[in-house]
Design an enzyme around this catalytic site. Sequence first.
Site, short mmCIF file in Angstrom:
data_model
loop_
_atom_site.label_atom_id
_atom_site.label_comp_id
_atom_site.label_asym_id
_atom_site.label_seq_id
_atom_site.Cartn_x
_atom_site.Cartn_y
_atom_site.Cartn_z
N GLU A 205 68.46 73.68 13.13
CA GLU A 205 67.33 73.81 14.06
C GLU A 205 66.96 72.54 14.81
O GLU A 205 66.12 71.77 14.37
CB GLU A 205 66.09 74.32 13.33
N GLU A 393 68.75 82.42 8.36
CA GLU A 393 67.42 82.44 7.75
C GLU A 393 66.65 83.61 8.34
O GLU A 393 66.76 83.88 9.54
CB GLU A 393 66.60 81.17 8.07
C1 GBH Z 1 62.59 77.39 9.42
O1 GBH Z 1 62.12 77.04 10.69
C2 GBH Z 1 63.08 76.17 8.69
O2 GBH Z 1 64.49 76.04 8.81
C3 GBH Z 1 62.69 76.13 7.24
O3 GBH Z 1 62.92 74.85 6.73
C4 GBH Z 1 61.25 76.56 7.10
O4 GBH Z 1 60.77 76.43 5.80
C5 GBH Z 1 61.17 77.99 7.54
O5 GBH Z 1 61.60 78.13 8.85
C6 GBH Z 1 59.77 78.56 7.49
O6 GBH Z 1 58.94 77.87 8.37
O7 GBH Z 1 53.56 74.57 14.29
O8 GBH Z 1 53.00 76.35 15.77
O9 GBH Z 1 54.33 74.52 16.59
C7 GBH Z 1 61.55 78.12 11.40
C8 GBH Z 1 61.24 77.81 12.83
C9 GBH Z 1 59.96 76.55 14.34
C10 GBH Z 1 58.86 77.62 12.55
C11 GBH Z 1 58.76 75.67 14.51
C12 GBH Z 1 57.65 76.74 12.71
C13 GBH Z 1 56.38 75.46 14.25
C14 GBH Z 1 55.39 76.24 15.00
N1 GBH Z 1 60.07 76.96 12.96
N2 GBH Z 1 57.56 76.34 14.08
S1 GBH Z 1 53.97 75.33 15.43
#
Ligand code: GBH
Length: 487
Positions: A205, A393
């Site tokens: 990611e 995922e």
């Molecule tokens: C995944 O990211 C990760 O690979 C993993 O490590 C993590 O634990 C899992 O998801 C669950 O979160 O704070 O509103 O700006 C998922 C994609 C993109 C989700 C960024 C959280 C932040 C949103 N992520 N997003 S915000």
Amino acid sequence: MSSLKLRTRRDFGKAIGTAALAPWAAGGAMASPAGTAATGVPSFPANFLWGCATAAYQIEGAAHEDGRKPSVWDTYARTPGKVAGGDTGDVANDHYHRYKEDVALLKSLGVRAYRYSVSWPRVFPEGRGPVNDKGVAFYDRLTDELLAAGIDPWVTLFHWDLPQALEDRWGGWQSRETAKAFADYAAFVARRLSDRVRHFFPINEFVCFIDQGYGTGIKAPGKQIPAGALNQTRHNALLAHGWAVEAIRAAARPGVQIGLAENPQICVPVIETPAHIEAARQAMRELNAPFLTAILEGRYTTAYLSAAGRHAPRFTPEEMKAIASPLDFVGLNVYTPTHIRADRSGAGFAVVPLPSSYPRMASEWLFLDPAVAYWAPRHLAEIWKVKDVYITENGCSSDDRIAADGCVYDTDRVMYLRTHLASARRATEEGWPLRGYFHWSLMDNFEWTDGYGKRFGLYYVDFRTQRRIPKLSAELFREVVRRNAVA
Ligand code: GBH
């Protein structure tokens, strides 16, 4: 059939050890009818790969042990106000010491694959230079334990825990020296593990450690750099990916498979009409221009470059070729949707904002639309002719509570899983090349900026005692894997 059920139940009970034995696991009322195929629920293809995923900093703990040095996440978590509750990954799930117990949990689910990540600062505490043999030895032990349990390791080389030394020395991903160091580290791990590990993901990611790490600053290292520098930093991360793909191929035993674990915006047509579907395809390319599209096409889209204007990244044709080094499969992390409609003006598509009443899971950002599990593989196949797709995922957070009877009834996660898997199965049924599904996550863990406050596991973790307790969703997933069908 009943002997199979008995055997798996016993394994399940054994694996959870002293944890409360859930009534459904003990063979009670919730056992489902044997031979589900006969009930008419269509199966996934034979050999569909079922797995679970985790990441090093989120579960390992042992942050100061056996020669590991800090990553940017150790530093960030220690910075007051950055992580909810002041939580850190110092202990996390103590997986570094409890990996055998955790492999047993995987085995009890019946999964054939496990996606784990290697901690770069455990292997190269300074990011480069002398290797830390004790760190490497942990991944040897974990890999061997998995193989002995009949579980195939799928290894991520970078899940955001950049060695702090590289952030200090070069500004981390702001310098392509970090990209070079990453390729060297990737080659080293591939050389060491590829006798047993056959699948590698260089990077998990991009947006999360680049745009959020150096743009908005809501993830480590928590910097906010100007637009031009950010675009160049994005480009450096792409180079790290491309150079790592080349380095792994050169260093690993023949036949290893290399792929992405990327979280693009997953563009879902608002309604499945030809016009909205076409708009969603265009949006999928353009909204993911900085990373996914660049990797799969070996170029930045015209719209991306012209929107960036004088802030556009500088690059050479050779670099774009390295970035687009051929991959064996594409894995996508599939969570929240981006809804797209056709639009006559400009780009030909428009993002449809979510109404304030739109349903979401326990994490603020995690909106519910199972269609993402269908459109992710379909877009990859239709737009870029990808032949092998994995969902690397998918999962959700839930306000899990231990009920009076000791069980965790996460019915919202059960709903989430069931609906997303039904959507994934629609994809396989229509012939889109989805080959497997990894659930995020095996167990509750350090959820980055949310600390331990958001739980994504199939297993509940009591972080005071490190007890793992199977949730209702663990039993559901186990049943899905056993039937190879939505249960
Ligand atoms: C995944 O990211 C990760 O690979 C993993 O490590 C993590 O634990 C899992 O998801 C669950 O979160 O704070 O509103 O700006 C998922 C994609 C993109 C989700 C960024 C959280 C932040 C949103 N992520 N997003 S915000």
